[in-house]
Design an enzyme around this catalytic site. Structure first.
Site, PDB file in Angstrom:
ATOM      1  N   HIS A 100     150.876 -61.381 117.159  1.00 36.27           N
ATOM      2  CA  HIS A 100     152.359 -61.681 116.787  1.00 36.27           C
ATOM      3  C   HIS A 100     152.290 -61.645 115.360  1.00 36.27           C
ATOM      4  O   HIS A 100     151.419 -62.322 114.843  1.00 36.27           O
ATOM      5  CB  HIS A 100     152.720 -62.816 117.306  1.00 36.27           C
ATOM      6  CG  HIS A 100     154.031 -63.241 117.072  1.00 36.27           C
ATOM      7  ND1 HIS A 100     155.367 -62.606 117.444  1.00 36.27           N
ATOM      8  CD2 HIS A 100     154.655 -64.586 116.268  1.00 36.27           C
ATOM      9  CE1 HIS A 100     156.419 -63.055 116.906  1.00 36.27           C
ATOM     10  NE2 HIS A 100     156.199 -64.275 116.299  1.00 36.27           N
ATOM     11  N   SER A 101     153.441 -61.019 114.648  1.00 37.51           N
ATOM     12  CA  SER A 101     153.597 -61.281 113.512  1.00 37.51           C
ATOM     13  C   SER A 101     152.326 -60.990 112.408  1.00 37.51           C
ATOM     14  O   SER A 101     152.192 -59.650 112.782  1.00 37.51           O
ATOM     15  CB  SER A 101     154.175 -62.840 112.916  1.00 37.51           C
ATOM     16  OG  SER A 101     154.656 -62.767 111.682  1.00 37.51           O
ATOM     17  N   LEU A 102     151.895 -61.595 111.646  1.00 35.09           N
ATOM     18  CA  LEU A 102     150.826 -61.243 111.056  1.00 35.09           C
ATOM     19  C   LEU A 102     149.860 -60.615 111.844  1.00 35.09           C
ATOM     20  O   LEU A 102     148.786 -59.692 111.615  1.00 35.09           O
ATOM     21  CB  LEU A 102     150.130 -62.066 110.042  1.00 35.09           C
ATOM     22  CG  LEU A 102     148.772 -61.937 109.210  1.00 35.09           C
ATOM     23  CD1 LEU A 102     148.888 -60.834 108.435  1.00 35.09           C
ATOM     24  CD2 LEU A 102     148.343 -63.142 108.653  1.00 35.09           C
TER      25      LEU A 102
END
Length: 261
Positions: A100-102
């Site tokens: 998730h995300s980074l």
């Protein structure tokens, strides 16, 4: 719920996999968002039947608090790739990767490194909250150089952080170093063009994510030679965690029947 675990005995993998390896036919290695730790995925353990949810721990937080944090993608992805390979039993057990995300960007690079080292490919890559690697460059002010107050304001806009933590300076000072360090990794990241992954990819987007638009998530299709599917959840940047049951359903469907679900 008590979930049967298999201990991780090798040094590098033991540091990176703080909860061991839950029993399950398929291992799902989960990579957290910027500033977060493996514990963000701990509630997922035991919630996906037949799947061993294995959160990966970056350095500089929780049980790895004393270890220096990485400032570039290469050593971070290399460390995770080594740990994943150590617990794959020579490639005899299938696995998938979720970020998730980074963590989505890190997960993508981990899969690339395993491929380039001749290791087994995952059966699926799941990404959320992050534009495709060639569209993930940070624009605007560098988060890594923001003041504490500016970062707190950004975290408030993104959601996912308890307001009480953002309002308490002593707690905020404890939380900010890994957040800054992870954004140094993100801001230093430079996509290296290469052949697409031969892995099915499922992307999970959110309708009101202030950092990632639908087109940025759709662009993940260009990074796989396999099938691609995009799901959209109602909510902000952390919708996939706040609506874990929905996220789990999409993961289970993809793992059970490919993306023709």
């Amino acid at each position: 719920m008590t979930v049967p675990m298999t201990a991780v005995r090798t040094g590098a993998a033991r540091r990176v996999l703080p909860y061991g390896v839950p029993d399950g036919a398929l291992r799902l290695f989960c990579l957290p968002h910027a500033g977060a730790s493996a514990s963000v995925f701990r509630p997922w353990i035991g919630r996906l039947p037949g799947v061993a949810v294995c959160p990966l721990q970056p350095p500089g937080r929780e049980g790895r608090l004393a270890e220096p944090q990485h400032e570039r993608m290469e050593p971070l992805a290399d460390e995770f790739a080594r740990a994943v390979r150590q617990v794959l039993d020579g490639g005899s057990q299938p696995y998938a990767v979720y970020g998730h995300s980074l963590g989505a960007l890190v997960g993508y690079e981990v899969v690339r490194r395993i491929r380039d080292l001749g290791g087994p490919a995952p059966v699926h890559l799941f990404v959320s909250g992050c534009g495709a690697p060639d569209r993930s460059a940070e624009t605007g002010p560098r988060v890594s150089t923001m003041s504490d107050a500016q970062i707190a304001a950004l975290m408030s806009r993104l959601g996912g952080t308890p307001p009480g933590l953002l309002a308490e300076p002593s707690l905020l000072r404890m939380f900010l170093p890994p957040f800054r360090a992870d954004f140094v990794v993100k801001e230093n990241y430079a996509y290296r063009p290469g052949r697409p992954l031969a892995v099915p990819v499922t992307a999970l987007a959110a309708t009101a994510d202030p950092r990632v638009g639908p087109g940025d998530m759709e662009a993940w299709a260009g990074h796989t030679a396999g099938p691609f599917r995009l799901h959209t959840l109602t909510g902000g940047h952390f919708a996939v965690l706040e609506q874990a049951a929905v996220t789990h359903r999409h993961i289970a469907e993809a793992l059970r029947g490919g993306i023709a679900c």
